[in-house]
Write an enzyme that holds these catalytic residues in place. Structure first.
Site, PDB file in Angstrom:
ATOM      1  N   ALA A 103     -11.831  49.808  32.835  1.00 22.80           N
ATOM      2  CA  ALA A 103     -10.948  49.167  34.153  1.00 22.80           C
ATOM      3  C   ALA A 103      -9.624  49.510  33.733  1.00 22.80           C
ATOM      4  O   ALA A 103      -8.832  49.626  34.649  1.00 22.80           O
ATOM      5  CB  ALA A 103     -11.142  47.581  34.133  1.00 22.80           C
ATOM      6  N   LYS A 104      -9.197  50.085  32.514  1.00 23.59           N
ATOM      7  CA  LYS A 104      -7.792  50.476  32.186  1.00 23.59           C
ATOM      8  C   LYS A 104      -6.538  49.531  32.748  1.00 23.59           C
ATOM      9  O   LYS A 104      -5.717  50.099  33.478  1.00 23.59           O
ATOM     10  CB  LYS A 104      -7.509  51.876  32.884  1.00 23.59           C
ATOM     11  N   ARG A 105      -6.815  48.257  32.661  1.00 22.35           N
ATOM     12  CA  ARG A 105      -5.679  47.406  33.080  1.00 22.35           C
ATOM     13  C   ARG A 105      -4.337  47.355  32.181  1.00 22.35           C
ATOM     14  O   ARG A 105      -4.754  47.617  31.032  1.00 22.35           O
ATOM     15  CB  ARG A 105      -6.465  46.010  33.265  1.00 22.35           C
TER      16      ARG A 105
END
Length: 283
Positions: A103-105
């Site tokens: 998700a690379k949040r």
């Protein structure tokens, strides 16, 4: 191998080490982008998304160490796409695979806490064994995710040196003390993992397509290595790039495996072949 209840989860690092030892060092992405759906003869809609996703889970969740769904490819279909993702996470974990949500949040304060609750809270429908995060609002901005992961027994993979060429302008930039920004992040990761055995639960994302790492990778945690297969990296590249840290590398394949669908047998044969090549190169 079936998942433990979230209340009784061992730390992610210990579970990942056991999974890699038992199933091989292989992470397979679940990346249902439009061109891949088309190559499978599927429509670019929720029906195609379902068929693709559940076929990958059926084929691989009982045999690979990690499955890595890319959240964006599900989000593009709105709530029905997220529903497919929720079921995939549950089904994959029940079959014994660890699920790494790609998700690379990255954000600050209450927003980062909300992202952490989405993927790292045991009561969330999207609870995953680990999640990818971006530290480039400062490593301290990740604290809500790091704390949530520790409580739930989950893991966090921090972007350090990514496989895209544009990343270098940020990640290779020098800080006032002379270290690259990537090295600063790796040093933070090492501190988070200090004293953990057999493996820390905070990992780094380090691209397998790099000409050289040029950083210290001994972070006592897993090193997710995207860029394998279709992006150009091979198993033979891993010892050169990762050096003494190669034992903790988790190579990530997507198109190189997924292009063999929709055949379940084809997906399984491809994954087994890639795992064998990694095992031969990383001893």
């Amino acid at each position: 191998m079936t998942p433990e209840s979230p209340e009784n989860l061992e730390p992610f690092g210990a579970r990942l080490r056991r999974a890699m030892d038992a199933r091989g060092r292989l992470c397979v992405g679940i990346d249902p982008h439009a061109s891949l759906l088309a190559s499978w003869g599927l429509s670019d809609d929720v029906a195609g998304l379902e068929r693709f996703t559940y076929t990958v889970v059926e084929a691989l969740a009982d045999r690979v160490a990690v499955l890595k769904p890319q959240s964006a490819f599900f989000e593009r279909f709105g709530s029905r796409g997220i529903a497919v993702l929720e079921r995939a996470v549950v089904d994959a974990r029940q079959a014994g695979a660890l699920v790494l949500m790609d998700a690379k949040r990255g954000d600050i304060g209450s927003t980062m806490a909300a992202y952490a609750a989405t993927y790292l809270d045991k009561d969330s429908p999207l609870f995953s064994d680990a999640v990818t995060v971006s530290p480039y609002l400062g490593f301290g901005s990740l604290r809500p995710a790091l704390d949530a992961a520790r409580i739930s027994g989950a893991g966090v993979f921090v972007l350090a040196l990514t496989s895209n060429p544009e990343g270098a302008e940020v990640q290779r930039a020098a800080t006032p003390d002379g270290r690259s920004l990537a090295q600063v992040m790796l040093d933070h990761i090492a501190e988070e993992n200090r004293g953990a055995t057999p493996l820390g639960s905070v990992g780094a994302v380090v691209g397998a397509t790099l000409a050289e790492a040029g950083v210290e990778l001994a972070v006592n945690g897993p090193l997710l290595a995207p860029g394998m297969g279709a992006q150009g990296a091979t198993a033979a590249d891993l010892p050169r790039i990762f050096g003494a840290a190669v034992r903790n590398v988790l190579p990530s394949f997507s198109r190189e495996v997924l292009r063999h669908g929709p055949s379940v047998a084809g997906l399984r044969e491809s994954a087994a072949r890639e795992a064998a090549e990694v095992a031969e190169s990383v001893k």
